[in-house]
Design a protein around this motif. Structure first.
Motif, PDB file in Angstrom:
ATOM      1  N   LYS A 130      30.429  40.835  32.007  1.00  0.00           N
ATOM      2  CA  LYS A 130      31.592  40.889  32.886  1.00  0.00           C
ATOM      3  C   LYS A 130      32.322  42.209  32.669  1.00  0.00           C
ATOM      4  CE  LYS A 130      32.776  36.130  34.027  1.00  0.00           C
ATOM      5  NZ  LYS A 130      33.873  35.138  34.117  1.00  0.00           N
ATOM      6  N   VAL A 131      32.815  42.791  33.767  1.00  0.00           N
ATOM      7  CA  VAL A 131      33.534  44.059  33.708  1.00  0.00           C
ATOM      8  C   VAL A 131      34.955  43.841  34.241  1.00  0.00           C
ATOM      9  CG1 VAL A 131      33.573  46.476  34.434  1.00  0.00           C
ATOM     10  CG2 VAL A 131      31.375  45.305  34.061  1.00  0.00           C
ATOM     11  N   TYR A 132      35.945  44.255  33.444  1.00  0.00           N
ATOM     12  CA  TYR A 132      37.358  44.077  33.796  1.00  0.00           C
ATOM     13  C   TYR A 132      38.090  45.417  33.697  1.00  0.00           C
ATOM     14  CZ  TYR A 132      36.571  39.133  32.441  1.00  0.00           C
ATOM     15  OH  TYR A 132      36.101  37.854  32.309  1.00  0.00           O
ATOM     16  N   ASP A 133      39.131  45.555  34.526  1.00  0.00           N
ATOM     17  CA  ASP A 133      40.149  46.566  34.216  1.00  0.00           C
ATOM     18  C   ASP A 133      40.874  46.117  32.960  1.00  0.00           C
ATOM     19  OD1 ASP A 133      39.546  48.090  36.440  1.00  0.00           O
ATOM     20  OD2 ASP A 133      40.923  46.975  37.731  1.00  0.00           O
ATOM     21  N   LEU A 134      41.434  47.056  32.211  1.00  0.00           N
ATOM     22  CA  LEU A 134      42.047  46.719  30.928  1.00  0.00           C
ATOM     23  C   LEU A 134      43.151  45.679  31.088  1.00  0.00           C
ATOM     24  CD1 LEU A 134      42.287  47.114  27.911  1.00  0.00           C
ATOM     25  CD2 LEU A 134      43.773  49.094  28.333  1.00  0.00           C
ATOM     26  N   ASN A 135      44.022  45.854  32.083  1.00  0.00           N
ATOM     27  CA  ASN A 135      45.119  44.892  32.298  1.00  0.00           C
ATOM     28  C   ASN A 135      44.581  43.530  32.721  1.00  0.00           C
ATOM     29  OD1 ASN A 135      47.082  46.791  31.649  1.00  0.00           O
ATOM     30  ND2 ASN A 135      47.313  47.474  33.780  1.00  0.00           N
ATOM     31  N   GLU A 136      43.535  43.544  33.546  1.00  0.00           N
ATOM     32  CA  GLU A 136      42.926  42.291  33.995  1.00  0.00           C
ATOM     33  C   GLU A 136      42.310  41.548  32.813  1.00  0.00           C
ATOM     34  OE1 GLU A 136      39.448  40.770  37.124  1.00  0.00           O
ATOM     35  OE2 GLU A 136      39.682  42.897  36.625  1.00  0.00           O
ATOM     36  N   PHE A 137      41.679  42.286  31.910  1.00  0.00           N
ATOM     37  CA  PHE A 137      41.062  41.679  30.741  1.00  0.00           C
ATOM     38  C   PHE A 137      42.113  41.008  29.852  1.00  0.00           C
ATOM     39  CE2 PHE A 137      39.817  42.114  26.239  1.00  0.00           C
ATOM     40  CZ  PHE A 137      38.662  41.352  26.241  1.00  0.00           C
ATOM     41  N   THR A 151      38.044  50.595  31.435  1.00  0.00           N
ATOM     42  CA  THR A 151      37.450  49.308  31.791  1.00  0.00           C
ATOM     43  C   THR A 151      36.865  48.654  30.539  1.00  0.00           C
ATOM     44  OG1 THR A 151      35.370  50.404  32.376  1.00  0.00           O
ATOM     45  CG2 THR A 151      36.901  49.925  34.178  1.00  0.00           C
ATOM     46  N   VAL A 152      36.795  47.334  30.567  1.00  0.00           N
ATOM     47  CA  VAL A 152      36.276  46.561  29.434  1.00  0.00           C
ATOM     48  C   VAL A 152      34.968  45.901  29.843  1.00  0.00           C
ATOM     49  CG1 VAL A 152      36.695  44.625  27.870  1.00  0.00           C
ATOM     50  CG2 VAL A 152      38.578  46.146  28.495  1.00  0.00           C
ATOM     51  N   TYR A 153      33.943  46.076  29.031  1.00  0.00           N
ATOM     52  CA  TYR A 153      32.638  45.439  29.235  1.00  0.00           C
ATOM     53  C   TYR A 153      32.505  44.310  28.213  1.00  0.00           C
ATOM     54  CZ  TYR A 153      31.327  49.227  32.370  1.00  0.00           C
ATOM     55  OH  TYR A 153      31.274  50.105  33.431  1.00  0.00           O
ATOM     56  N   GLU A 154      32.440  43.087  28.728  1.00  0.00           N
ATOM     57  CA  GLU A 154      32.417  41.897  27.871  1.00  0.00           C
ATOM     58  C   GLU A 154      31.122  41.125  28.067  1.00  0.00           C
ATOM     59  OE1 GLU A 154      35.660  38.470  27.096  1.00  0.00           O
ATOM     60  OE2 GLU A 154      34.578  38.246  28.990  1.00  0.00           O
ATOM     61  N   PHE A 155      30.546  40.643  26.957  1.00  0.00           N
ATOM     62  CA  PHE A 155      29.336  39.821  26.993  1.00  0.00           C
ATOM     63  C   PHE A 155      29.728  38.391  26.589  1.00  0.00           C
ATOM     64  CE2 PHE A 155      27.964  44.146  26.404  1.00  0.00           C
ATOM     65  CZ  PHE A 155      26.890  44.259  27.275  1.00  0.00           C
TER      66      PHE A 155
END
Length: 455
Positions: free
Chosen positions: A131-138, A75-79
């Protein structure tokens, strides 16, 4: 009715965009000290309830915690904020390296089962969206945002180039000033989209905003003053705007010297205040200039969204903040309508002046022989052809201000009433009337009305 439309339209857009805040992921947070390290942080330090930090002026170092139960692998954690460029992520006491080539501070978490800690140094406002994304979603979201950003800035560049070409084609200075204004707006939007971070590295241009925003306010002031002709229509407003710009620009070097966030907030407030002031100048001229409503309606879109986007975060009211995409929608509307309105204004002034000068010349020719000897001392003996050429030349020398005063004289206004209506001193009005007398070769207001009767 026009005023209510201008005021309510951006409010409707804002109501449609307020869901942005609720799309962020909540977390546990605590404000820390600059000297604290990961070894000093434990779960019992954090708030009992998850939240989104939105503390406005209370900036500094914050620690965030994502509990073990909510951490998933890949998962990707984005600010998503251009101001959050000093972020560190820890898992199992070890630092997680930030993802390269991203617009915002982002971290890929490869394994689940261990809680996450984030250390965030809020140099400016204390606003921390996550925001938190699955890798493919990101990956898909980044591709979509880059596509939309490219389309918007491609359109913006085309509008700027069109206005520059119109300036060279028509020699109308308003097109040039709007080109500079549009360029400064879109450079600010590039910063808000973190495009500079993507191309030059995270944090490479942390303080560029303090150049771009005052530049936008100054360019907007020059454009609004030219478009609304404030030097003649509202001279006092022109002086007030100049004073506000001088104060704002004088504060910028002090910010770069001190890097004081409170000074940043003051300058941002001045930027929005200056732009709001010139919009109010447009409202004041609604009934006096046919092109003023276009300015007021176009200007308020980008202005309202900008105030909502920037000032709400400084004030700790980010629940009201619009998204970057809403800023772009406001920008598209503003660019299209203002470019049209500059055309409309140019043609309106051109047609109005041409008709005025034609009518003045006709009435001058018809009434010239009726001037009484005691009212004007003119002993020149010229034939009708020479007199006509001289009168036509004189009509071409009438300024827009003199034509406006002739209209008010025709309406029966006194010097004091004219001065109040066009925001000039009585002495300045007297000076303009004296020049009108000289150009029309008359010596009384009665003769001016006789030679310049308008419908």
């Amino acid at each position: 009715m026009k005023t209510w439309l201008i005021l309510t339209l951006p409010l409707l857009f804002t109501l449609c965009s307020c869901s942005k805040y609720h799309s962020f992921t909540k977390y546990y947070a605590v404000k820390g000290e600059a000297s604290q390290e990961i070894k000093d942080i434990s779960p019992d330090l954090f708030t009992e309830n998850p939240e989104i930090v939105d503390n406005g002026l209370d900036n500094g170092v914050y620690w965030l915690m994502v509990p073990q139960s909510r951490v998933r692998a890949m998962t990707v954690y984005e600010f998503p904020s251009p101001h959050l460029t000093h972020v560190k992520c820890y898992q199992n006491g070890k630092e997680v390296v930030a993802m390269p080539n991203t617009r915002y501070s982002s971290f890929l978490i490869g394994q689940s089962g261990d809680m996450l800690f984030f250390r965030i140094d809020c140099k400016l406002e204390a606003y921390i969206p996550l925001k938190v994304y699955d890798l493919n979603e990101f990956s898909g979201e980044e591709t979509k945002q880059f596509l939309l950003t490219g389309l918007y800035f491609g359109l913006a560049l085309a509008v700027i180039l069109f206005n520059l070409s119109f300036f060279f084609l028509f020699k109308e200075r308003t097109f040039l000033l709007y080109s500079f204004f549009g360029l400064s707006i879109n450079l600010s939007l590039l910063y808000s989209d973190s495009i500079f971070n993507f191309f030059f590295g995270m944090g490479s241009f942390d303080h560029l905003e303090m150049i771009l925003h005052p530049l936008t306010a100054s360019m907007g002031s020059l454009f609004a003053s030219q478009y609304l002709n404030l030097s003649e229509n509202f001279k006092r407003g022109c002086q007030i705007g100049l004073g506000l710009n001088i104060i704002m620009l004088a504060l910028v070097p002090f910010y770069f010297y001190s890097l004081d966030y409170h000074l940043f907030a003051v300058i941002e407030s001045l930027v929005m205040g200056i732009l709001s002031f010139y919009w109010l100048c447009g409202l004041i001229n609604l009934q006096r200039a046919a092109y003023a409503p276009y300015f007021a309606l176009a200007y308020i879109q980008i202005l309202f969204f900008a105030v909502n986007y920037y000032i709400s975060k400084i004030a700790g009211l980010s629940t009201l903040a619009v998204s970057e995409n809403m800023l772009k929608i406001g920008g598209v509307f503003e660019m299209a309508l203002l470019t049209y309105s500059v055309f409309f204004r140019m043609q309106l002034i051109k047609d109005d002046n041409t008709e005025m000068k034609r009518m003045i010349m006709e009435f001058t020719q018809e009434g010239g022989h009726k001037i009484k000897p005691e009212e004007v001392d003119d002993e020149r003996d010229v034939d009708k052809e020479e007199q006509s050429e001289q009168e036509e030349s004189l009509m071409d020398t009438l300024s827009n201000r003199e034509i406006e005063i002739i209209r008010l004289i025709q309406a029966g206004k006194s010097n004091k009433e004219i001065a109040e209506e066009i925001y000039l001193s009585v002495n300045t009005v007297k000076y303009h009337i004296k020049k009108i007398f000289e150009k029309l070769e008359v010596s009384s207001r009665h003769e001016v009305r006789k030679k310049s009767t308008f419908d």
